[in-house]
Design an enzyme around this catalytic site. Structure first.
Site, PDB file in Angstrom:
ATOM      1  N   ASP A   1       0.887  -1.211   0.085  1.00 39.52           N
ATOM      2  CA  ASP A   1      -0.156  -0.011   0.044  1.00 39.52           C
ATOM      3  C   ASP A   1       1.092   1.256  -0.084  1.00 39.52           C
ATOM      4  O   ASP A   1       2.049   1.132   0.195  1.00 39.52           O
ATOM      5  CB  ASP A   1      -0.866  -0.051   1.203  1.00 39.52           C
ATOM      6  CG  ASP A   1      -0.419  -0.557   2.712  1.00 39.52           C
ATOM      7  OD1 ASP A   1       0.840  -0.428   2.642  1.00 39.52           O
ATOM      8  OD2 ASP A   1      -0.871  -0.685   3.634  1.00 39.52           O
TER       9      ASP A   1
ATOM     10  N   GLU B   1      -9.758  -1.643   5.378  1.00 40.15           N
ATOM     11  CA  GLU B   1     -10.579  -1.457   6.579  1.00 40.15           C
ATOM     12  C   GLU B   1     -11.767  -2.202   6.693  1.00 40.15           C
ATOM     13  O   GLU B   1     -12.142  -2.996   5.652  1.00 40.15           O
ATOM     14  CB  GLU B   1     -10.828   0.103   6.399  1.00 40.15           C
ATOM     15  CG  GLU B   1      -9.605   0.974   6.202  1.00 40.15           C
ATOM     16  CD  GLU B   1      -9.103   1.416   7.478  1.00 40.15           C
ATOM     17  OE1 GLU B   1      -8.849   0.476   8.329  1.00 40.15           O
ATOM     18  OE2 GLU B   1      -8.462   2.520   7.821  1.00 40.15           O
TER      19      GLU B   1
HETATM   20  C1  GLP Z   1      -0.617   0.479   8.644  1.00 37.03           C
HETATM   21  C2  GLP Z   1      -0.285  -0.236   7.401  1.00 37.03           C
HETATM   22  C3  GLP Z   1      -0.367  -1.759   7.518  1.00 37.03           C
HETATM   23  C4  GLP Z   1       0.205  -2.248   8.849  1.00 37.03           C
HETATM   24  C5  GLP Z   1      -0.531  -1.438   9.944  1.00 37.03           C
HETATM   25  C6  GLP Z   1       0.111  -1.962  11.425  1.00 37.03           C
HETATM   26  O1  GLP Z   1      -1.977   0.877   8.665  1.00 37.03           O
HETATM   27  N1  GLP Z   1      -0.843   0.079   6.289  1.00 37.03           N
HETATM   28  O2  GLP Z   1       0.193  -2.697   6.648  1.00 37.03           O
HETATM   29  O3  GLP Z   1       0.064  -3.493   9.027  1.00 37.03           O
HETATM   30  O4  GLP Z   1      -0.155  -0.343   9.890  1.00 37.03           O
HETATM   31  O5  GLP Z   1       1.260  -1.087  11.701  1.00 37.03           O
HETATM   32  P1  GLP Z   1       2.044  -1.495  12.991  1.00 37.03           P
HETATM   33  O6  GLP Z   1       2.776  -2.729  12.587  1.00 37.03           O
HETATM   34  O7  GLP Z   1       2.905  -0.409  13.084  1.00 37.03           O
HETATM   35  O8  GLP Z   1       1.303  -1.796  14.222  1.00 37.03           O
END
Ligand code: GLP
Length: 236
Positions: free
Chosen positions: A67, A143
């Site tokens: 993404d 989402e």
């Molecule tokens: C973002 C990314 C996701 C990721 C999520 C969790 O929203 N788009 O791909 O898995 O954050 O992030 P973290 O690993 O910092 O908790």
């Protein structure tokens, strides 16, 4: 589904890195789906270390990221292209032309989504898709209540995601409100999936994703239907 529970963030990171390294050893021209967020950083660090020790070769590896924020160019510090360059690509011998991140500033975002899916298809599905999980169960930026059969698409981020990601920006107003994300369908077409999660605050959502009903309310629950899912977690 294989679940590997590790003691802490470091052992989770090493374990995930071992699985990724094994993939490269077994198939040096592997195509990886890669993820951003704080969770995979330790695994990327470990892969860099093994590369520096001469144990891993990324020269034939190709990558596609999950993404990207809409409106941020690749040299914006909070763009996912910038993140990947700095957390991994600049430190290993990958050919940067073999790394792909959705272009968040494309003139035609719809065409960009189609380009991305075309590539995934041309590879016959990615070899190994690395995923984190958001606090609301999102994968990539899919989402809650996104249809399971979505391809790559532009998404309006939920307020909870904007809030969670605000820590990386100067102010909450600077957090982009939209992103391009590979859809659940594109993600599920990967041959293998590796989900990483760490921290007590991820425990409940991970349990719901892995053992709860398979429902778009918890996007990651779609992964229960994948036939080669490995979860590496330290959430106790
Ligand atoms: C973002 C990314 C996701 C990721 C999520 C969790 O929203 N788009 O791909 O898995 O954050 O992030 P973290 O690993 O910092 O908790």
């Amino acid at each position: 589904m294989r679940i590997i529970r590790t003691e802490d963030y470091n052992s989770m990171s090493r374990c995930a890195a071992k699985i990724m390294a094994a993939q490269i050893v077994l198939k040096p021209d592997s195509i990886f789906g890669l993820a951003t967020g704080s969770t995979p950083i330790g695994a990327y660090k470990q892969l860099i270390e093994w590369y520096k020790n001469g144990d891993l070769d990324f020269s034939l590896v190709k990558t596609m990221n999950l993404d990207e924020y809409c409106g941020l160019s690749g040299d914006h510090e909070q763009s996912y292209r910038y993140f990947m360059n700095h957390q991994l690509f600049n430190h290993v011998n990958i050919d940067i032309n073999n790394t792909d991140v959705p272009n968040g500033i494309a003139d035609d975002l719809q065409a960009e989504c189609e380009r991305y899916d075309g590539l995934v298809k041309s590879f016959g599905g990615l070899d190994l898709q690395l995923l984190g999980i958001g606090h609301n169960g999102h994968i990539g930026f899919n989402e809650p209540n996104t249809e399971f059969d979505k391809n790559t698409h532009v998404v309006d981020l939920k307020q909870s995601t904007i809030d969670a990601n605000a820590r990386f920006f100067k102010s909450i107003d600077d957090v982009p409100k939209q992103a391009i994300t590979m859809g659940n369908k594109s993600i599920m077409s990967a041959k293998k999936i590796l989900l990483v999660a760490s921290g007590k605050e991820k425990r409940d959502i991970l349990e719901r994703a892995l053992y709860g009903p398979i429902t778009p309310e918890v996007p990651a629950s779609v992964l229960q239907m994948h036939n080669d899912l490995t979860v590496v977690c330290s959430v106790e």
